[in-house]
Design an enzyme around this catalytic site. Structure first.
Site, short mmCIF file in Angstrom:
data_model
loop_
_atom_site.label_atom_id
_atom_site.label_comp_id
_atom_site.label_asym_id
_atom_site.label_seq_id
_atom_site.Cartn_x
_atom_site.Cartn_y
_atom_site.Cartn_z
N CYS A 157 -22.58 -23.68 -71.23
CA CYS A 157 -23.10 -24.20 -69.97
C CYS A 157 -22.40 -23.55 -68.77
CB CYS A 157 -23.00 -25.73 -69.97
SG CYS A 157 -23.82 -26.57 -68.62
N HIS A 158 -21.63 -24.31 -68.01
CA HIS A 158 -20.89 -23.78 -66.86
C HIS A 158 -19.50 -23.24 -67.24
CE1 HIS A 158 -23.91 -26.13 -64.68
NE2 HIS A 158 -23.58 -25.45 -63.59
#
Length: 186
Positions: free
Chosen positions: A111-112
């Site tokens: 994800c991030h």
């Protein structure tokens, strides 16, 4: 999923980690036989983020200053927007990530969390994926960003989003089972 009995995995996170991105790898890697430790900036509990609000607390096994990358076979970095943004300004966390990478151990980010790979100077020259909102950051750091569920490059595992957790965890276990990735340049 590959049997990774006898292997040790670190998960580094702090408040604001995406709930499923920590808990699913924690449980799946334990189920595959690994000893898994949650590591954070300090001991106690860290609170997750669950889709659109605060989630549940997770117990921290060790503070970052109490552990060494030498003790682990792999490192998993959960995402969420808050968690990697807070961690990327922590020198001990970035140093831990750099050492895991230099030791050619499995390094996984979802994800991030590839923000942490960017901060550690690891993205350059690697095929990677991430959550779409940080695609430009990953590309600007020199990675070959790919719009795929999971991208693996000699022990470096990245995944787009929590919808890909099954494939992400399976690939982590596979890479751990393969051992150190000696062809990777440190």
């Amino acid at each position: 999923m590959h049997d990774i009995s006898g292997k040790k995995v670190a998960i580094i996170a702090t408040h604001g980690f995406e709930q499923s991105e920590l808990e699913v790898p924690l449980h799946k890697l334990k189920d595959a036989g690994a000893e898994v430790h949650v590591i954070s900036l300090e001991k106690g509990d860290i609170k997750g983020w669950d889709k659109d609000d605060w989630g549940q607390k997770v117990k921290v096994d060790h503070a970052i200053g109490e552990v060494s990358p030498d003790d682990y076979d792999a490192l998993v970095l959960p995402g969420g927007q808050i968690n990697p943004d807070l961690l990327r300004v922590e020198p001990k966390v970035i140093d831990f990530i750099k050492k895991i990478y230099a030791q050619k151990k499995v390094l996984a980010a979802i994800c991030h969390a590839p923000w942490l790979l960017v901060e550690a100077g690891i993205a350059k020259g690697h095929p990677m994926t991430s959550y779409h909102s940080i695609k430009t950051d990953v590309i600007n750091a020199g990675a070959d960003w790919q719009d795929k569920e999971v991208v693996t490059d000699k022990g470096l595992v990245t995944s787009r989003n929590p919808g890909d957790l099954g494939a992400f965890c399976a690939k982590i276990a596979e890479e751990i089972a393969e051992g150190r990735h000696e062809r990777r340049a440190a």
